[in-house]
Write a protein that holds these residues in place. Sequence first.
Motif, mmCIF file in Angstrom:
data_model
loop_
_atom_site.group_PDB
_atom_site.id
_atom_site.type_symbol
_atom_site.label_atom_id
_atom_site.label_comp_id
_atom_site.label_asym_id
_atom_site.label_seq_id
_atom_site.Cartn_x
_atom_site.Cartn_y
_atom_site.Cartn_z
ATOM 1 N N TYR A 35 -122.293 -74.293 54.771
ATOM 2 C CA TYR A 35 -121.302 -75.057 55.506
ATOM 3 C C TYR A 35 -119.916 -74.707 54.978
ATOM 4 C CZ TYR A 35 -124.815 -78.355 57.334
ATOM 5 O OH TYR A 35 -125.869 -78.933 57.988
ATOM 6 N N GLN A 37 -116.053 -76.656 54.799
ATOM 7 C CA GLN A 37 -115.438 -77.973 54.961
ATOM 8 C C GLN A 37 -113.929 -77.816 55.024
ATOM 9 O OE1 GLN A 37 -115.972 -80.946 51.775
ATOM 10 N NE2 GLN A 37 -116.249 -82.501 53.356
ATOM 11 N N GLY A 40 -110.031 -82.439 58.676
ATOM 12 C CA GLY A 40 -110.030 -82.745 60.099
ATOM 13 C C GLY A 40 -111.242 -82.247 60.855
ATOM 14 N N HIS A 41 -111.993 -81.327 60.238
ATOM 15 C CA HIS A 41 -113.179 -80.774 60.909
ATOM 16 C C HIS A 41 -114.483 -81.224 60.255
ATOM 17 C CE1 HIS A 41 -111.231 -78.003 63.709
ATOM 18 N NE2 HIS A 41 -110.351 -77.779 62.758
ATOM 19 N N GLY A 42 -114.403 -81.682 59.053
ATOM 20 C CA GLY A 42 -115.626 -82.039 58.368
ATOM 21 C C GLY A 42 -116.434 -80.810 58.002
ATOM 22 N N LEU A 43 -117.721 -80.986 57.863
ATOM 23 C CA LEU A 43 -118.617 -79.898 57.502
ATOM 24 C C LEU A 43 -119.109 -79.196 58.762
ATOM 25 C CD1 LEU A 43 -120.670 -81.785 54.806
ATOM 26 C CD2 LEU A 43 -119.480 -79.635 54.400
ATOM 27 N N GLU A 59 -122.723 -73.036 63.835
ATOM 28 C CA GLU A 59 -121.605 -73.331 64.738
ATOM 29 C C GLU A 59 -120.477 -72.313 64.639
ATOM 30 O OE1 GLU A 59 -119.946 -77.146 63.886
ATOM 31 O OE2 GLU A 59 -118.438 -77.047 65.471
ATOM 32 N N PHE A 90 -119.849 -74.901 51.079
ATOM 33 C CA PHE A 90 -120.976 -75.596 50.451
ATOM 34 C C PHE A 90 -122.292 -74.969 50.884
ATOM 35 C CE2 PHE A 90 -119.082 -79.051 48.232
ATOM 36 C CZ PHE A 90 -117.930 -79.378 48.928
ATOM 37 N N LYS B 2 -115.226 -84.353 70.357
ATOM 38 C CA LYS B 2 -116.143 -83.968 69.301
ATOM 39 C C LYS B 2 -117.435 -84.746 69.442
ATOM 40 C CE LYS B 2 -112.599 -82.739 65.924
ATOM 41 N NZ LYS B 2 -112.019 -83.029 64.591
ATOM 42 N N TYR B 98 -127.698 -76.593 67.860
ATOM 43 C CA TYR B 98 -128.456 -75.835 66.867
ATOM 44 C C TYR B 98 -129.590 -76.638 66.246
ATOM 45 C CZ TYR B 98 -124.181 -73.256 67.486
ATOM 46 O OH TYR B 98 -123.119 -72.598 68.045
ATOM 47 N N GLY B 104 -119.751 -85.939 60.703
ATOM 48 C CA GLY B 104 -118.440 -86.444 61.041
ATOM 49 C C GLY B 104 -117.438 -85.933 60.026
ATOM 50 N N PRO B 105 -116.140 -86.082 60.287
ATOM 51 C CA PRO B 105 -115.109 -85.552 59.387
ATOM 52 C C PRO B 105 -114.967 -86.316 58.085
ATOM 53 C CG PRO B 105 -114.091 -86.684 61.225
ATOM 54 C CD PRO B 105 -115.553 -86.635 61.527
#
Lengths: 115, 113
Positions: A35, A37, A40-43, A59, A90, B2, B98, B104-105
Amino acid sequence: DAGITQSPRYKITETGRQVTLMCHQTWSHSYMFWYRQDLGHGLRLIYYSAAADITDKGEVPDGYVVSRSKTENFPLTLESATRSQTSVYFCASSERGFPTNEKLFFGSGTQLSVL
Amino acid sequence: QKEVEQDPGPLSVPEGAIVSLNCTYSNSAFQYFMWYRQYSRKGPELLMYTYSSGNKEDGRFTAQVDKSSKYISLFIRDSQPSDSATYLCAMSGRGTSYDKVIFGPGTSLSVIP
């Protein structure tokens, strides 16, 4: 020590260089994940692997390459680093995959800066 | 839009307060719901895991899932300074992106002594 370890902890590189981030787990978990990080986008999932020699895109796979020749190792390579790949990376592993995915074990992360 | 939305905070509360953290989601295929806690400069660690709708309690933590409203919550009772961290909701289910866990952020929480 048992667990999941990532190296290096911090890395600074320049645009266009190849960089490899290492991930090693001692549980013999089948599933491993990468992942990134970002604020604003997270993981966001880059790549994952269900077993040795089995990998698949997540993704945001563009610009990244993975391999898994051994169950315990899952390196992530940035073939030609770009500034947009500056992030915290991560690695994670889990005993089971879909549909439960209930317990992801994460490493401490690699903070990568591309100048 | 999102798939998973979460108020980023930061949220600051006094020690002993009840904390409510929330996430909304758009994909009705999500069936598995998780909360991860992430301390500064560390990887996330699983805090709570629930399947489908309902409540789950573990010590000072309670997770709630309302699938009809596509809304999940994490409540922390008697909050402690050691609860100061970023809390990430996460979910997965067949037919989702997937077929893997979507995060979440995160909401940043500070518990002030």
